[in-house]
Scaffold this motif. Sequence first.
Motif, PDB file in Angstrom:
ATOM      1  N   ALA A 182      -3.687  12.715  -4.939  1.00  0.00           N
ATOM      2  CA  ALA A 182      -5.127  12.534  -4.699  1.00  0.00           C
ATOM      3  C   ALA A 182      -5.835  11.800  -5.833  1.00  0.00           C
ATOM      4  CB  ALA A 182      -5.788  13.894  -4.481  1.00  0.00           C
ATOM      5  N   THR A 183      -5.095  11.407  -6.852  1.00  0.00           N
ATOM      6  CA  THR A 183      -5.728  10.787  -8.014  1.00  0.00           C
ATOM      7  C   THR A 183      -6.305   9.409  -7.715  1.00  0.00           C
ATOM      8  OG1 THR A 183      -3.514  10.109  -8.726  1.00  0.00           O
ATOM      9  CG2 THR A 183      -4.451  12.057  -9.773  1.00  0.00           C
ATOM     10  N   ALA A 184      -5.643   8.639  -6.864  1.00  0.00           N
ATOM     11  CA  ALA A 184      -6.150   7.291  -6.547  1.00  0.00           C
ATOM     12  C   ALA A 184      -7.514   7.378  -5.865  1.00  0.00           C
ATOM     13  CB  ALA A 184      -5.156   6.543  -5.655  1.00  0.00           C
ATOM     14  N   ALA A 185      -7.642   8.304  -4.917  1.00  0.00           N
ATOM     15  CA  ALA A 185      -8.922   8.489  -4.230  1.00  0.00           C
ATOM     16  C   ALA A 185      -9.984   8.972  -5.216  1.00  0.00           C
ATOM     17  CB  ALA A 185      -8.768   9.491  -3.093  1.00  0.00           C
ATOM     18  N   ALA A 205      -2.051  -0.505  -4.176  1.00  0.00           N
ATOM     19  CA  ALA A 205      -3.212  -0.416  -3.284  1.00  0.00           C
ATOM     20  C   ALA A 205      -4.506  -0.536  -4.082  1.00  0.00           C
ATOM     21  CB  ALA A 205      -3.187   0.895  -2.516  1.00  0.00           C
ATOM     22  N   LEU A 206      -4.561   0.092  -5.240  1.00  0.00           N
ATOM     23  CA  LEU A 206      -5.756  -0.009  -6.085  1.00  0.00           C
ATOM     24  C   LEU A 206      -5.970  -1.447  -6.541  1.00  0.00           C
ATOM     25  CD1 LEU A 206      -5.447   3.232  -8.262  1.00  0.00           C
ATOM     26  CD2 LEU A 206      -7.244   2.715  -6.589  1.00  0.00           C
ATOM     27  N   GLU A 207      -4.867  -2.131  -6.849  1.00  0.00           N
ATOM     28  CA  GLU A 207      -4.980  -3.540  -7.242  1.00  0.00           C
ATOM     29  C   GLU A 207      -5.497  -4.391  -6.087  1.00  0.00           C
ATOM     30  OE1 GLU A 207      -2.015  -4.637 -10.847  1.00  0.00           O
ATOM     31  OE2 GLU A 207      -1.058  -4.571  -8.873  1.00  0.00           O
ATOM     32  N   GLY A 212      -8.551  -1.373  -9.457  1.00  0.00           N
ATOM     33  CA  GLY A 212      -7.769  -1.064 -10.642  1.00  0.00           C
ATOM     34  C   GLY A 212      -6.701  -2.109 -10.893  1.00  0.00           C
ATOM     35  N   TYR A 213      -6.118  -2.042 -12.071  1.00  0.00           N
ATOM     36  CA  TYR A 213      -5.106  -3.029 -12.472  1.00  0.00           C
ATOM     37  C   TYR A 213      -3.988  -2.315 -13.228  1.00  0.00           C
ATOM     38  CZ  TYR A 213      -9.023  -6.100 -11.452  1.00  0.00           C
ATOM     39  OH  TYR A 213     -10.083  -6.729 -10.826  1.00  0.00           O
ATOM     40  N   VAL A 214      -2.745  -2.563 -12.815  1.00  0.00           N
ATOM     41  CA  VAL A 214      -1.600  -1.984 -13.504  1.00  0.00           C
ATOM     42  C   VAL A 214      -1.478  -2.637 -14.881  1.00  0.00           C
ATOM     43  CG1 VAL A 214       0.914  -1.742 -13.527  1.00  0.00           C
ATOM     44  CG2 VAL A 214      -0.354  -1.411 -11.388  1.00  0.00           C
TER      45      VAL A 214
END
Length: 338
Positions: A182-185, A205-207, A212-214
């Motif tokens: 659940a951290t991404a949400a 997905a965040l990218e 977000g960016y790895v």
Amino acid sequence: MKNKKWISLAAAVILAVTALPMTAFAAEKDGGEEKLTKVTLNEVAHSIFYAPQYVAIEEGYFSEEGLDLTLITGFGADKVLTALISGEADIGFMGAEASIYAYQEGATDPVVNFAQLTQRAGNFLVAREEMPDFKWEDLKGRKVLGGRKGGMPEMVFEYILKKNGLDPEKDLSIDQSIDFGATAAAFTGDDSADFTVEFEPSATALEKQGAGYVVASLGVDSGYVPYTSYSARTSYMEKNPDIMQKFTDALQKGMDFVQSHTPEEIAEIIEPQFPETDLDTITAIVKRYYDQDTWKENLVFGQDGFELLQDILEDAGELKERTPYAELVNTEFAKNAS
């Protein structure tokens, strides 16, 4: 050992339940056709990180070995362990640290690791902004969404921090209150955190969302670590050696496929396992794991890796005393499958 309510619960179940009926049964003949042996596997998460397992499923390797595999996602090592020791699952797939915790709590039917799938951590540090020159010291004074205390994701993260001269308790703020997965949400819904530690496909997905960016791979920066392995109760192994060998043989076929095929070919095979993720994304993620040497060539869980795991547990303050390798690792099936 620090707060481990789920381990205490699991240990209680172990002490109370030592010989529940298993879901697997011997193959039988019915009308001249051989029935497949039912086996229930409970995995810690459903992630492209475990590509060799899904290759084995999609390519029919388990069926070839006479097994009818039911795959259940437990969403956390605590839940996998509980399902395993209660008899709801025959085989568990999780971090080996869970078996060590249970053993230290006095398990009478220990959960033993018999095959290691991954040799690097599978999560990534994601920042809100692009940081092409990221250094771990950039986390000083920042807030990070981390993992559950005592779990491999969090312990490996803290292991890396310490390797880079950072004190996880003093130099930064790590939020360990958010449920696994659940951290991404939480990261997209609350901008108070500067970084989050994510598995795939959440990191990519965040990218893609521009959220977000790895900036770093925990798998690369932690080095070779026995991150996830397959385990079963001692009693199950002793009663079902043929099933154990067939299961391991099927997994080894999946490992062999991954070692001898391209990320593109691997992605095409496992695509049905991830219907909500497009093929290009699956391919990109497989390549990311492929390039950092995530998967072993064989399934043998070596002693050096087991001792390193205990070093990490010890460093995190999660180990009462060290456990002998021979007590919690069985390499017989993996070596026979090699």
